[in-house]
Enzyme design. Structure first.
Site, PDB file in Angstrom:
ATOM      1  N   ALA A  72     120.201   8.974   4.661  1.00  0.00           N
ATOM      2  CA  ALA A  72     121.626   7.865   4.727  1.00  0.00           C
ATOM      3  C   ALA A  72     123.028   7.432   3.661  1.00  0.00           C
ATOM      4  CB  ALA A  72     121.426   7.144   5.602  1.00  0.00           C
ATOM      5  N   THR A  73     121.552   7.256   2.571  1.00  0.00           N
ATOM      6  CA  THR A  73     122.814   6.979   1.408  1.00  0.00           C
ATOM      7  C   THR A  73     124.214   7.732   0.960  1.00  0.00           C
ATOM      8  OG1 THR A  73     120.995   4.643   0.677  1.00  0.00           O
ATOM      9  CG2 THR A  73     122.232   5.156  -0.841  1.00  0.00           C
ATOM     10  N   ASN A 156     119.598  -2.980  11.298  1.00  0.00           N
ATOM     11  CA  ASN A 156     118.040  -2.617  10.461  1.00  0.00           C
ATOM     12  C   ASN A 156     117.730  -3.597  10.439  1.00  0.00           C
ATOM     13  OD1 ASN A 156     120.263  -3.336   8.554  1.00  0.00           O
ATOM     14  ND2 ASN A 156     118.574  -3.078   6.882  1.00  0.00           N
ATOM     15  N   GLN A 184     120.098   3.552  12.383  1.00  0.00           N
ATOM     16  CA  GLN A 184     118.578   2.715  12.646  1.00  0.00           C
ATOM     17  C   GLN A 184     118.505   3.028  14.483  1.00  0.00           C
ATOM     18  OE1 GLN A 184     116.305   1.187  11.300  1.00  0.00           O
ATOM     19  NE2 GLN A 184     116.247   1.051   9.972  1.00  0.00           N
ATOM     20  N   SER A 204     119.325  10.102   9.281  1.00  0.00           N
ATOM     21  CA  SER A 204     118.033   9.507   8.058  1.00  0.00           C
ATOM     22  C   SER A 204     116.693  10.119   8.572  1.00  0.00           C
ATOM     23  CB  SER A 204     118.455   7.955   7.915  1.00  0.00           C
ATOM     24  OG  SER A 204     117.085   7.941   6.423  1.00  0.00           O
ATOM     25  N   HIS A 206     113.891   9.611   7.107  1.00  0.00           N
ATOM     26  CA  HIS A 206     112.391   8.788   7.401  1.00  0.00           C
ATOM     27  C   HIS A 206     112.813   7.833   8.863  1.00  0.00           C
ATOM     28  CE1 HIS A 206     113.442   5.537   4.770  1.00  0.00           C
ATOM     29  NE2 HIS A 206     114.933   6.220   4.646  1.00  0.00           N
ATOM     30  N   THR A 243     120.184  23.084  -4.609  1.00  0.00           N
ATOM     31  CA  THR A 243     119.290  24.072  -3.765  1.00  0.00           C
ATOM     32  C   THR A 243     118.471  23.037  -2.725  1.00  0.00           C
ATOM     33  OG1 THR A 243     118.359  25.484  -5.216  1.00  0.00           O
ATOM     34  CG2 THR A 243     117.801  25.224  -3.723  1.00  0.00           C
ATOM     35  N   CYS A 330     113.743  -3.587   0.708  1.00  0.00           N
ATOM     36  CA  CYS A 330     114.510  -3.811  -0.952  1.00  0.00           C
ATOM     37  C   CYS A 330     114.418  -3.032  -2.054  1.00  0.00           C
ATOM     38  CB  CYS A 330     114.957  -5.717  -1.268  1.00  0.00           C
ATOM     39  SG  CYS A 330     116.214  -5.331  -2.155  1.00  0.00           S
TER      40      CYS A 330
HETATM   41  N1  PLP Z   1     121.819   2.007   7.172  1.00  0.00           N
HETATM   42  C1  PLP Z   1     121.500   1.875   7.470  1.00  0.00           C
HETATM   43  C2  PLP Z   1     122.145   1.170   9.261  1.00  0.00           C
HETATM   44  C3  PLP Z   1     119.899   2.172   7.403  1.00  0.00           C
HETATM   45  O1  PLP Z   1     118.650   0.529   7.753  1.00  0.00           O
HETATM   46  C4  PLP Z   1     119.334   2.593   5.473  1.00  0.00           C
HETATM   47  C5  PLP Z   1     118.176   2.143   5.216  1.00  0.00           C
HETATM   48  O2  PLP Z   1     117.538   1.122   5.392  1.00  0.00           O
HETATM   49  C6  PLP Z   1     120.385   2.900   5.363  1.00  0.00           C
HETATM   50  C7  PLP Z   1     121.355   3.183   5.795  1.00  0.00           C
HETATM   51  C8  PLP Z   1     120.054   4.164   4.266  1.00  0.00           C
HETATM   52  O3  PLP Z   1     118.921   5.406   4.163  1.00  0.00           O
HETATM   53  P1  PLP Z   1     118.444   5.848   3.044  1.00  0.00           P
HETATM   54  O4  PLP Z   1     117.137   6.025   3.734  1.00  0.00           O
HETATM   55  O5  PLP Z   1     118.145   7.413   4.070  1.00  0.00           O
HETATM   56  O6  PLP Z   1     119.009   6.462   2.332  1.00  0.00           O
END
Ligand code: PLP
Length: 387
Positions: A72-73, A156, A184, A204, A206, A243, A330
């Protein structure tokens, strides 16, 4: 989870599901590059396209509108950009509007300069101030470019669900583009990108029981996309080169399929969370719950125990076999004051504990939590008597 440990930190990372694990293992045994045209390459490609269909189905999107990333980041870093493309033409987003309770990957502003980012406040429950958003977007100077808004669907830390249908309406009225961080919310509440979920979703793997290191941008339409963050071999239709992480994407797809199937069982998860909250409240009526006056995800509770720093309580829970968070997980492993509580005008240095569960949480884990809590509160009473 072994009976001597309880993992109650699904919002940090949900345990890998059995189906996701099987998909990862299958993909790991594939030798080929998914872009290769031989039979082995086509088999790998099939896995990716199957995963794309499963991830799309989780949010009622079209598979061709799903673009895989490393998480997601990275999806946020790609979408939060002033430079967009519409067909062959360039399109400019003049400013980014985020909420004060967003994840750092949104609050950081992506590729916008800091002075191009405006932060919208949240109320004491952590809900975005819709009137402030409307007023701020009303002041947006359209001649400089479009307004881009990025806000989380569910928080989150607190699990508070934002009124994203209303937010989408406000953004649309202002002629802006809405990126909804659904990390979330996905798999915990129904999401339908065709119905007021914004223009782009961030997912995301995971957080829904897939492996770490995969995520996705999901678009509502194929009209426009940001200039890619990573360029190179043209994978993902040129929107994300490199890839593909075949095993992680295959696992993500399997987890998305299971998450969609599990949506109908979220009341079971809510019952578990509610049982935990009732036990907490009965153990100490002064325990404070954050965000509980708003609509919340069914799996999350965020609370502070009077007389106990969250950081200290977290360590005590860990020693008693219970994994939960003090604030959000964190990357550095540090525990600091919660940004989200601060944005809500709540909380002090003591911080808060986040407990988050899922469909695989067992009765034994809940029992272990209750025993750990009873022990921690008994020790606190002992200290208070001695003082
Ligand atoms: N956005 C939210 C609301 C999250 O809780 C998180 C992860 O804690 C992220 C984005 C980032 O996700 P990722 O670990 O896939 O980069």
């Amino acid at each position: 989870m072994a009976a001597d440990r309880a993992y109650l930190d699904f919002n940090a990372s949900a345990p890998l599901t059995t189906g996701a694990r099987a998909a990862v293992v299958e993909a790991l045994s594939m030798p080929a590059n998914p872009s290769s045209v031989h039979s082995e390459g086509r088999s790998a490609r099939r896995l990716i396209e199957e995963a794309r269909r499963d991830v799309a189905a989780l949010v009622e999107a079209k598979p061709e509108h799903v673009f895989f990333t490393s998480g997601a980041t990275e999806a946020a870093a790609t979408l939060l950009s002033p430079d967009w493309q519409m067909g062959r033409g360039a399109l400019r987003m003049a400013r980014l509007y985020v909420s004060a309770a967003d994840h750092p990957c949104i609050l950081g502003g992506g590729r916008f300069a800091p002075d191009q980012v405006e932060v919208i406040g949240v109320d004491r429950q952590g809900v975005v101030d819709l009137e402030a958003l409307r007023a701020t977007l009303g002041r947006h100077e359209r001649s400089e470019g479009l307004p881009l808004v990025a806000i989380h669907a569910a928080n989150n830390e607190t699990g508070v669900i934002q009124p994203f249908a209303e937010i989408a309406m406000v953004v649309r009225e202002a002629g802006g583009i809405l990126v909804l961080d659904a990390v979330q919310a996905a798999g915990r509440i129904p999401l339908d990108i065709t119905k007021a979920c914004g223009d782009y979703l961030i997912l995301s793997s995971h957080k829904i029981g897939g492996p770490k290191g995969a995520g996705a941008i999901v678009a509502a339409a194929d009209l426009m996309m940001p200039r890619p963050l990573i360029t190179g071999g043209g994978q993902e239709k040129g929107h994300r080169a490199g890839t593909e992480n075949l095993a992680a994407i295959a696992g993500f797809g399997a987890a998305a399929r299971e998450a969609r199937d599990g949506l109908g069982r979220m009341e079971e998860v809510r019952a578990l969370r509610d049982e935990i909250e009732s036990f907490l409240a009965a153990s100490d009526p002064d325990i404070e719950f954050f965000g509980s006056g708003a609509e919340r995800l069914p799996n999350t509770t965020y609370f502070s125990i009077p007389g106990l720093k969250a950081e200290t309580a977290q360590i005590a829970f860990d020693l008693a076999g219970v994994a939960l968070s003090a604030g959000s997980a964190c990357s550095s492993g540090k525990v600091g004051a919660s940004r989200v509580l601060k944005a809500m005008g709540r909380g002090d240095e003591a911080g808060a504990l986040r407990l988050s569960v899922g469909l695989s949480t067992s009765r034994e884990e809940i029992a272990l939590f209750k025993t750990a809590l009873a022990g921690i509160l008994a020790r606190r009473s002992g200290r208070e008597r001695a003082a």
